[in-house]
Design a protein around this motif. Structure first.
Motif: not given
Length: 260
Positions: A128-134, A151-157, A160-163
């Motif tokens: 779920d969090k990978t989907y949200e990161a995309m 890239g920054h938006a995706l990486q930051s999210y 923050k989820q611990g991944y």
């Protein structure tokens, strides 16, 4: 910038149709990918549907010597998993199905995660969090933004989820060729990198690991796995930069309107 191929309105319309057809392949597979199916069965079902029902071409088949219509990446496989008659999906598995399709001379590329049977909460959270990161990356797309912003938006999210974000593989420009310029990294810095322009088309396809980011390639030369054997997830869409933002060319019926 000279190598990036901007698409005109007519070309984008063809890509829109390729994307719509590819989305329909996932709709077709949704009820078929379940406990007991082999990853080769998934490949064969998809190929027959693309060729026989859609009159299109599975663009991955024959690309770089690859023999199959898609990739099936199960559990700790990060990407490029090879379909196999011996790999039977069992309850608790997570699997990424990555498909490309060519119609009218233009290619669409997308992937979707499937949860098989009863999946552990931590595995579902990763998916779920990978989907949200995309989607965090997609929402950063607009003329004047940079690839670093995406890239920054995706990486930051994701972080923050611990991944962790896999760095060896990235998104890519797409059109008449499966892989065009630019490379679309899933990490980056605000304001850095290529400035986005209307008519650009590329994929956003983050690979997010439950553990460390380090990966390795198996002896088959294709299959990429996590080095620590923890789970990995990936989602992918083909995106067009529009005059005021973005268009997801491979949007599926199962995706909520609110995600757009």
């Amino acid at each position: 910038m000279d190598k990036v191929i901007l698409k005109n309105a007519a070309e984008l319309e063809i890509m829109r149709e390729s994307g719509r057809l590819l989305a329909s392949v996932f709709d077709y597979l949704d009820e078929k990918i379940t406990v007991g199916i082999s990853t080769m069965d998934i490949n064969d079902l998809a190929e027959r549907y693309i060729v026989d029902q859609l009159g299109a071409r599975p663009a991955s088949k024959g690309q770089y010597g690859y023999q199959y219509a898609l990739n099936t990446s199960v559990n700790n496989v990060v990407c490029h998993g090879i379909p196999s008659d011996q790999q039977i999906l069992i309850s608790g598995d997570i699997v990424n199905v990555d498909i490309t399709l060519e119609q009218g001379g233009f290619i669409a590329d997308s992937s979707k995660m499937y949860l098989i049977g009863e999946v552990a909460p931590l595995a579902k959270r990763l998916v779920d969090k990978t989907y949200e990161a995309m989607w965090e990356g997609i929402r950063a797309v607009k003329p004047g933004a940079t690839l670093g912003d995406v890239g920054h938006a995706l990486q930051s999210y994701a972080e923050k989820q611990g991944y962790s974000v896999v760095r060896e593989y990235c998104g890519h420009g797409i059109g008449r060729e499966m892989h065009e310029e630019p490379q679309v990294l899933h990490y980056g810095h605000l304001g850095k990198g290529l400035v986005l322009q209307e008519g650009m088309t590329f994929t956003i396809e983050p690979m997010i690991n439950q553990g460390k980011a380090k990966v390795k390639v198996k002896k088959d030369g294709w299959t990429v796995i996590t080095n620590d054997k923890k789970l990995s997830a990936q989602w992918e869409h083909t995106i067009a930069v529009t005059s005021d933002g973005y268009e997801v060319l491979t949007l599926r019926k199962d995706e909520a309107i609110s995600a757009v």
